[in-house]
Design an enzyme around this catalytic site. Sequence first.
Site, short mmCIF file in Angstrom:
data_model
loop_
_atom_site.label_atom_id
_atom_site.label_comp_id
_atom_site.label_asym_id
_atom_site.label_seq_id
_atom_site.Cartn_x
_atom_site.Cartn_y
_atom_site.Cartn_z
CG HIS A 194 -9.05 -10.13 9.34
ND1 HIS A 194 -9.39 -9.04 10.11
CD2 HIS A 194 -7.69 -10.13 9.30
CE1 HIS A 194 -8.30 -8.44 10.52
NE2 HIS A 194 -7.26 -9.07 10.03
NE ARG A 301 1.02 -6.58 5.63
CZ ARG A 301 0.97 -7.89 5.38
NH1 ARG A 301 0.91 -8.75 6.39
NH2 ARG A 301 0.98 -8.35 4.14
NE ARG A 337 4.42 -2.00 5.72
CZ ARG A 337 3.31 -2.49 5.13
NH1 ARG A 337 3.37 -2.86 3.87
NH2 ARG A 337 2.20 -2.62 5.80
CD GLU A 438 4.90 -0.13 -1.14
OE1 GLU A 438 4.02 -1.00 -1.08
OE2 GLU A 438 5.36 0.43 -0.12
CG ASN A 461 0.10 -7.32 -2.38
OD1 ASN A 461 0.52 -8.20 -3.11
ND2 ASN A 461 -0.25 -7.53 -1.14
CG ASP A 462 0.17 -0.73 -2.56
OD1 ASP A 462 -1.04 -0.76 -2.82
OD2 ASP A 462 0.60 -0.51 -1.42
CB CYS A 509 7.42 -8.44 1.20
SG CYS A 509 7.25 -6.67 0.88
#
Length: 588
Positions: A194, A301, A337, A438, A461-462, A509
């Site tokens: 954040h 998300r 998702r 992923e 990312n994963d 994504c």
Amino acid sequence: MELLKGIPAAPGIAAGKLVVLKRADYVVHRREIAQADLNPEIERFRQALSNTHTEIQEIYNKVGSEIGDAESQIFQAHLLLLDDQIFIEEIVGRIRQERLSAEYVLSDVLQQYVSAFSRIDDAYLKERASDIDDIGKRILRHLLGIPHHSLQNLNELSEPSIIVAHDLTPSETAVMDKTKVLAFATDVGGPTSHTAIIAKSLEIPAVVGLGDATERLNDGARVIVDGYKGVVYLEPDEALSREYKETEKRLAKLERGLLQLRDLPSESLDGRCVNLSANIELPEEVSSVIEHGAEGIGLYRTEFLYMNRKELPDEEEQLQCYQAVARRLCPKPVIIRTIDLGGDKLASLLALPDRGDMESYRGWRAIRFCLAHPGIFKIQLRAILRASVHCNIQIMYPMISGLEELQDANGLLEEAKQELRDQEIPFDEHLQVGAMIEVPSAVLAADILAKEVSFFSIGTNDLIQYALAVDRLNEKTAYLYEPTHPAILRMIQHVVKVGHENNLWVGMCGEMAAMPACALLLLGLGMDELSVSAAALPEIKRIIRNANYEQAKLVAEKALSFPTGKGVLEYLQTELKKLSPEPVEEGA
């Protein structure tokens, strides 16, 4: 001149003098409380909560009015935690039972919470540990009577400066004065925290994950912070300083040009179209999505619906959230998702047995968790289906690792559809269903999975973490997190090839989709869609509109021939510089 390498957190370049904020550790000693003093001690804790609530509310209001609603929701979540009766009762209960001071009990509970979040597989959720730490330290400061030295220093800067700290919390970042804080760099942190999100919104360049910068750097030193590359130059020489000044001028000119791109198509010079979508977490982010000219939402998300609450969201609540987003973007597509949380996050809501160590839940998340709890999953599926009746909604399953998971998920989706038919509740009978790719097993089984879905979306990312066996939030292995690693490029190429052979469109994504240096590569590999943060959209669109698809294919082919990720990245950066620095005007 010395180079410090970290992780890019917020784009931009800044040069100036350093102000180093040393790490403030709160030492809390075990202190017993007499029976007669328990009620005053509990009241002291509640007063600290109230004072913290007032502080966060002020920040929430400030961020909402000066930055945006989406960013202010970060602090709405902070307020919800401060009002969480389970959290409060746990502290109060332990004070009474153990007869220990409020600060000692709070410190112990917070340590458990932060440790638990830090061990979660999901990188986004893992970084929520910093939010809990932020709130906890604010409460502790009130209990211990300690002033917030970091904020004092930031508010008392005599001249525009660059801040270096061990870490900066979201609340500290949100109240930064842009006229005084030119940039910041931290020892720890990740690109999806954040703190990073707020820095991007404030347009303050930031580099995180530097390791020991606060120990190596001193007040008054001159530095250049490059938030694009994730590096900090200590005492740069004159040549480098001139180079960066020219870069700043070029970027300022480019930024002005990017504003012209909002309503122009994302199309290469020779007619190849790439759908540019946005990633969101909260409904309030839709305004930014529209403002930056997104062609839809490629990743919605839904985890926020399940966080910081005592009970699971019902079908009607979810329906309203999904409809609110889809209606504002209709007829543009919205890809929802399904829930990507694990048993460790929902254990208390489901009254699961205490497994002691959160490691026991590792890998039990996303589609695996949903299939283990079909009742919870079907509520979400029904809500998504019902929301699809008026708008272009699509469903995407996370963490698919094999055919059986995908078939089981589709089986539950069909059950949900039949229930709605029986109840004569309308939905989109032709709703598209996709799978996130992923994990390496999904890449290798892509030809099998392709028979069951309408599209693939690559979650880099994963995928990068699992394929390269690295934790990008751990400073010991973060340097190994390479989006341009040859193995990753070959995986992406394979998924695109298999998808197209099976008449599927293929999107991406993950954070890699937002990297300007990778835009040419992804265009050349034949990606049909890229979904990134709203703020990253104009720059990716500029690159695509200034590129030639046939040339990009040659760039991708050559990139795949390099033996190292570093070599690939250097080559892509060189090719990117060959593009026109100015956005291509319509009709040009």
